[in-house]
Write an enzyme that holds these catalytic residues in place. Structure first.
Site, short mmCIF file in Angstrom:
data_model
loop_
_atom_site.label_atom_id
_atom_site.label_comp_id
_atom_site.label_asym_id
_atom_site.label_seq_id
_atom_site.Cartn_x
_atom_site.Cartn_y
_atom_site.Cartn_z
N SER A 73 0.84 -1.20 0.00
CA SER A 73 0.00 0.00 0.00
C SER A 73 0.87 1.24 0.00
O SER A 73 1.96 1.25 0.59
CB SER A 73 -0.91 0.03 1.23
OG SER A 73 -1.57 1.27 1.35
N TYR A 106 -3.04 -0.28 9.96
CA TYR A 106 -2.94 -0.64 8.55
C TYR A 106 -1.55 -0.32 8.01
O TYR A 106 -0.94 -1.13 7.30
CB TYR A 106 -4.00 0.10 7.75
CG TYR A 106 -4.05 -0.29 6.29
CD1 TYR A 106 -4.48 -1.56 5.91
CD2 TYR A 106 -3.68 0.60 5.28
CE1 TYR A 106 -4.53 -1.93 4.57
CE2 TYR A 106 -3.74 0.25 3.95
CZ TYR A 106 -4.16 -1.01 3.60
OH TYR A 106 -4.21 -1.38 2.27
#
Length: 246
Positions: free
Chosen positions: A141, A155
């Site tokens: 990501s 995250y």
């Protein structure tokens, strides 16, 4: 192009979103493709049908990425039923946000099990099964490069951990010509994070290109890393994020 003819691939979490686009893109280039899925058997079947429409063999395997034994068994089954394994794409993942002080330990364990441990387990299971010259690609990501707001600590940690895993794998597997790389997508238009969703405007504000990416654009990066032209690229990150990290 058909530069993946004769190659076999496993895409975890390949029934929808980026994983589904990757599976189809690999098949379009000639690969046989297995995908894992959690519950959406109909969606997984639709992807294997698309794989077969390109002339390859498709295989859908039900496996919870949080279940280490089930995931390792899925890797073994993909190799056995496809007659070998050349490409592993660690795509299965979950998104999570929330104030740091409010995130329960159970959520920490869940996210790390799916986003981090699963990638390790699948890579470990694949390491002895991948043919020489094989490829491992992890879907990370852009948040691992730049967290643009609060609430993303868990995250960000989970996706940043893939960078360390990737570098270790690059060293461990280089002797056999097996490469390992990470693709870091930016905001991508999927059911998990739709381009017209409630959080889309804030995400676009962090981009240089004022739009979400498409799963196909991320898949193109994965296909490149899985192909013959990327044989000298390992331990690296390829960022496809519309300028999020600029």
């Amino acid at each position: 192009m058909s530069d993946l003819n004769g190659k076999t691939a496993l895409v975890t979490g390949g029934s929808r979103g980026i994983g589904a686009a990757v599976a189809v893109a690999l098949a379009e280039r000639g690969a046989d493709v297995a995908v894992t899925y959690l519950q959406a058997a109909d969606e997984a079947a639709a992807i294997t049908s698309k794989v077969e429409a390109y002339g390859g063999r498709g295989l859908a395997i039900q496996a919870d990425a949080a279940d280490a034994e089930a995931l390792a068994a899925a890797v073994a089954r993909a190799e056995e039923e496809l007659g070998g394994l050349d490409i592993l794409v660690n795509n299965a993942g979950v998104g999570t946000t929330g104030p740091l002080t409010d995130v329960p330990l159970a959520e920490v364990d869940r996210v790390l099990a799916i986003n981090v441990r699963a990638a390790y387990v699948a890579s470990q299971a694949a390491a002895s099964r991948l043919r020489d010259g094989g490829r491992i690609v992890h879907i990370g990501s852009c948040i691992s490069n730049r967290a643009t707001g609060p609430g993303m600590t868990l995250y960000a940690m989970s996706k940043t951990a893939l960078i360390g895993l990737n570098k270790g794998l690059a060293r461990d597997l280089a002797e056999r010509g097996i490469t390992s790389n990470v693709v870091n997508p930016g905001p991508t238009d999927t059911a998990m994070n739709p381009a017209d969703g409630p959080y889309a405007q804030a995400q676009r504000a962090a981009l240089a290109i004022d739009r979400f990416g498409s799963p196909a654009e991320v898949a193109a990066a994965v296909v490149f890393l899985a192909g013959p032209d990327a044989s000298y690229l390992t331990g690296s990150e390829l960022t496809i994020d519309g300028g999020h990290s600029a």
